[in-house]
Design a protein around this motif. Structure first.
Motif, PDB file in Angstrom:
ATOM      1  N   THR A  14      36.974  49.773  30.107  1.00  0.00           N
ATOM      2  CA  THR A  14      36.899  48.731  31.013  1.00  0.00           C
ATOM      3  C   THR A  14      36.017  48.641  32.359  1.00  0.00           C
ATOM      4  O   THR A  14      35.577  47.768  32.871  1.00  0.00           O
ATOM      5  CB  THR A  14      38.435  48.837  31.554  1.00  0.00           C
ATOM      6  OG1 THR A  14      39.273  48.558  30.308  1.00  0.00           O
ATOM      7  CG2 THR A  14      38.728  47.577  32.785  1.00  0.00           C
ATOM      8  N   LEU A  15      35.784  50.151  32.957  1.00  0.00           N
ATOM      9  CA  LEU A  15      35.118  50.296  33.930  1.00  0.00           C
ATOM     10  C   LEU A  15      33.574  49.654  33.658  1.00  0.00           C
ATOM     11  O   LEU A  15      32.794  49.022  34.690  1.00  0.00           O
ATOM     12  CB  LEU A  15      35.048  51.425  34.493  1.00  0.00           C
ATOM     13  CG  LEU A  15      36.175  52.151  35.104  1.00  0.00           C
ATOM     14  CD1 LEU A  15      36.358  53.457  35.400  1.00  0.00           C
ATOM     15  CD2 LEU A  15      36.326  51.275  36.582  1.00  0.00           C
ATOM     16  N   ALA A  16      33.139  50.046  32.402  1.00  0.00           N
ATOM     17  CA  ALA A  16      31.748  49.983  32.052  1.00  0.00           C
ATOM     18  C   ALA A  16      31.638  48.545  31.913  1.00  0.00           C
ATOM     19  O   ALA A  16      30.644  47.688  32.323  1.00  0.00           O
ATOM     20  CB  ALA A  16      31.354  50.391  30.627  1.00  0.00           C
ATOM     21  N   LEU A 135      43.944  47.446  35.423  1.00  0.00           N
ATOM     22  CA  LEU A 135      42.543  47.547  35.733  1.00  0.00           C
ATOM     23  C   LEU A 135      41.631  46.343  34.968  1.00  0.00           C
ATOM     24  O   LEU A 135      40.751  45.885  35.702  1.00  0.00           O
ATOM     25  CB  LEU A 135      41.875  48.937  35.280  1.00  0.00           C
ATOM     26  CG  LEU A 135      40.272  49.192  35.771  1.00  0.00           C
ATOM     27  CD1 LEU A 135      40.307  49.268  37.268  1.00  0.00           C
ATOM     28  CD2 LEU A 135      39.984  50.402  35.072  1.00  0.00           C
ATOM     29  N   ALA A 136      42.005  45.991  33.892  1.00  0.00           N
ATOM     30  CA  ALA A 136      41.248  45.223  33.070  1.00  0.00           C
ATOM     31  C   ALA A 136      41.756  43.670  33.568  1.00  0.00           C
ATOM     32  O   ALA A 136      40.793  42.854  33.644  1.00  0.00           O
ATOM     33  CB  ALA A 136      41.699  45.315  31.719  1.00  0.00           C
ATOM     34  N   GLU A 137      43.094  43.475  34.087  1.00  0.00           N
ATOM     35  CA  GLU A 137      43.490  42.150  34.112  1.00  0.00           C
ATOM     36  C   GLU A 137      44.008  41.489  35.363  1.00  0.00           C
ATOM     37  O   GLU A 137      44.122  40.388  35.685  1.00  0.00           O
ATOM     38  CB  GLU A 137      44.815  41.958  33.082  1.00  0.00           C
ATOM     39  CG  GLU A 137      44.415  42.184  31.794  1.00  0.00           C
ATOM     40  CD  GLU A 137      43.275  41.426  31.056  1.00  0.00           C
ATOM     41  OE1 GLU A 137      43.415  40.240  31.650  1.00  0.00           O
ATOM     42  OE2 GLU A 137      42.888  41.493  30.005  1.00  0.00           O
ATOM     43  N   LEU A 138      44.144  42.587  36.444  1.00  0.00           N
ATOM     44  CA  LEU A 138      44.733  42.379  37.416  1.00  0.00           C
ATOM     45  C   LEU A 138      43.931  42.575  38.909  1.00  0.00           C
ATOM     46  O   LEU A 138      44.298  42.536  39.931  1.00  0.00           O
ATOM     47  CB  LEU A 138      46.122  43.100  37.891  1.00  0.00           C
ATOM     48  CG  LEU A 138      47.048  42.869  36.374  1.00  0.00           C
ATOM     49  CD1 LEU A 138      48.450  43.903  36.825  1.00  0.00           C
ATOM     50  CD2 LEU A 138      47.544  41.592  36.487  1.00  0.00           C
ATOM     51  N   GLY A 139      42.679  42.323  38.657  1.00  0.00           N
ATOM     52  CA  GLY A 139      41.595  42.465  39.801  1.00  0.00           C
ATOM     53  C   GLY A 139      41.562  41.187  40.348  1.00  0.00           C
ATOM     54  O   GLY A 139      41.654  40.291  39.813  1.00  0.00           O
ATOM     55  N   HIS A 140      41.408  41.108  41.761  1.00  0.00           N
ATOM     56  CA  HIS A 140      41.248  40.055  42.542  1.00  0.00           C
ATOM     57  C   HIS A 140      40.243  40.095  43.640  1.00  0.00           C
ATOM     58  O   HIS A 140      39.915  41.339  43.995  1.00  0.00           O
ATOM     59  CB  HIS A 140      42.644  39.659  43.316  1.00  0.00           C
ATOM     60  CG  HIS A 140      43.723  39.120  42.554  1.00  0.00           C
ATOM     61  ND1 HIS A 140      43.658  38.257  41.727  1.00  0.00           N
ATOM     62  CD2 HIS A 140      45.023  39.866  42.204  1.00  0.00           C
ATOM     63  CE1 HIS A 140      44.901  38.010  40.673  1.00  0.00           C
ATOM     64  NE2 HIS A 140      45.538  39.194  41.209  1.00  0.00           N
ATOM     65  N   PRO A 141      39.541  39.059  44.121  1.00  0.00           N
ATOM     66  CA  PRO A 141      38.374  38.951  45.087  1.00  0.00           C
ATOM     67  C   PRO A 141      38.928  39.781  46.298  1.00  0.00           C
ATOM     68  O   PRO A 141      39.950  39.685  46.757  1.00  0.00           O
ATOM     69  CB  PRO A 141      38.351  37.412  45.209  1.00  0.00           C
ATOM     70  CG  PRO A 141      38.520  36.926  44.148  1.00  0.00           C
ATOM     71  CD  PRO A 141      39.936  37.685  43.554  1.00  0.00           C
TER      72      PRO A 141
END
Length: 248
Positions: A14-16, A135-141
Motif C-alpha cells: 500500500t505504501l509503495a 492506510l489504503a482507503e481512509l486517507g484524506h487531503p
C-alpha cells in the motif's frame, strides 16, 4: 524522492502504491528477488529490484517485512547507506499470532530498538500503528477535518521530519511519537495502536500508554479476535482495539 520499499504485503504494498502515485521514484523488493515483485512493480509504476537495490542509492528505505526476516538480512546490506537516509520500520511483534519468539522482546526490549540493533543503524518507527485498510482507503487531503493520524518515532529530528512529511503527503496527520526509546507507546495493544484516532486523540493515546502493560493485553488477542467471528469488518476490529486498549 527515491524510495526503496522492502516487502509488498498489506502495508508495504500500500505504501509503495501511494508513494508511486504521489510521484516518487519507488523501488520494490522482497526476499525472493526482483522477478517475484516485477508484476506488482509494473502495476504501480515502480521498479522491481532485489533487496540490495532497495537500499543502494535511495533517499529513504521502508522495511515492511516481518521481524524474523529483519534478523536474516545481510549485515552488510546497510553499510553503504548515507547517515541522512531514513530507514523506516513498520514491523510489529505478535508471538501469540504466529511470530517466532524473540527473547529480547519477551524480556521487555522496545521493538524498534531491537530492529536498530539488527541493522546496525538508527531507524524511524512509523506506519506500524495503522490498519492496512485504513492506510489504503481512509486517507484524506491535508487540512481535512476527518483525517486519521499516524505516529512517527525516532531520534534523528531531520529524518523524522522527512517521514512525517510523507505521512502527510499520503493522506494522514503525522503525530510525533517521541524518541525511539519511547516508541513502545505505539506498539501492539497500546491505546494508540490501530484505533483510527485523529491527531488530537492519538497524542492523548500515546501519553496514556502504561509501560509493560501491552504484552498482557496482547496475549489475549487470539481469544478476543476469535470472538469477532470468521469475517470481522474493519469497524469491528477498530471497535475491539479501542475497547481493549483505551484506559478505563
Amino acid at each position: 524522492m527515491k524510495i526503496g520499499v522492502m516487502g509488498i504485503g498489506n502495508i508495504g504494498g500500500t505504501l509503495a502504491r501511494k508513494l508511486s502515485a504521489a510521484g516518487h521514484q519507488v523501488r520494490v523488493a522482497n526476499s525472493r528477488g526482483a522477478e517475484s515483485v516485477r508484476p506488482f512493480a509494473d502495476e504501480i509504476g515502480a521498479e522491481a529490484v532485489d533487496t540490495r537495490g532497495a537500499v543502494e542509492g535511495v533517499e529513504l528505505v521502508i522495511l515492511a517485512i516481518p521481524l524474523s526476516a529483519i534478523a536474516k538480512l545481510p549485515k552488510s546490506l546497510f553499510e553503504s547507506i548515507r547517515k541522512t537516509v531514513p530507514v523506516v520500520s513498520t514491523s510489529n511483534y505478535y508471538p501469540e499470532l504466529g511470530d517466532p519468539r524473540i527473547p529480547e522482546m519477551d524480556a521487555g526490549q522496545v521493538e524498534s530498538l531491537w530492529v536498530s540493533q539488527q541493522l546496525g543503524l538508527p531507524v524511524i518507527k512509523a506506519f506500524n500503528n495503522i490498519l492496512a485498510y485504513s492506510l489504503a482507503e481512509l486517507g484524506h487531503p491535508h487540512g481535512a477535518e476527518d483525517r486519521l493520524a499516524v505516529a512517527v518515532a525516532g531520534d534523528d529530528v531531520e529524518q523524522k521530519r522527512t517521514v512525517m512529511g510523507l505521512v502527510d503527503e499520503i493522506g494522514f496527520d503525522p503525530v510525533d511519537g517521541g524518541t525511539l526509546e519511547e516508541s513502545w507507546r505505539q506498539q501492539p495493544s497500546t491505546p494508540s495502536y490501530c484505533c483510527d484516532w485523529d491527531a488530537e486523540t492519538m497524542r492523548k493515546a500515546l501519553a496514556a500508554a502504561v509501560e509493560g502493560e501491552a504484552p498482557r493485553k496482547r496475549a489475549q488477542l487470539p481469544e478476543q479476535f476469535g470472538s469477532l467471528g470468521a469475517s470481522p469488518t474493519h469497524n469491528d476490529i477498530v471497535a475491539l482495539n479501542r475497547s481493549l486498549n483505551w484506559p478505563d
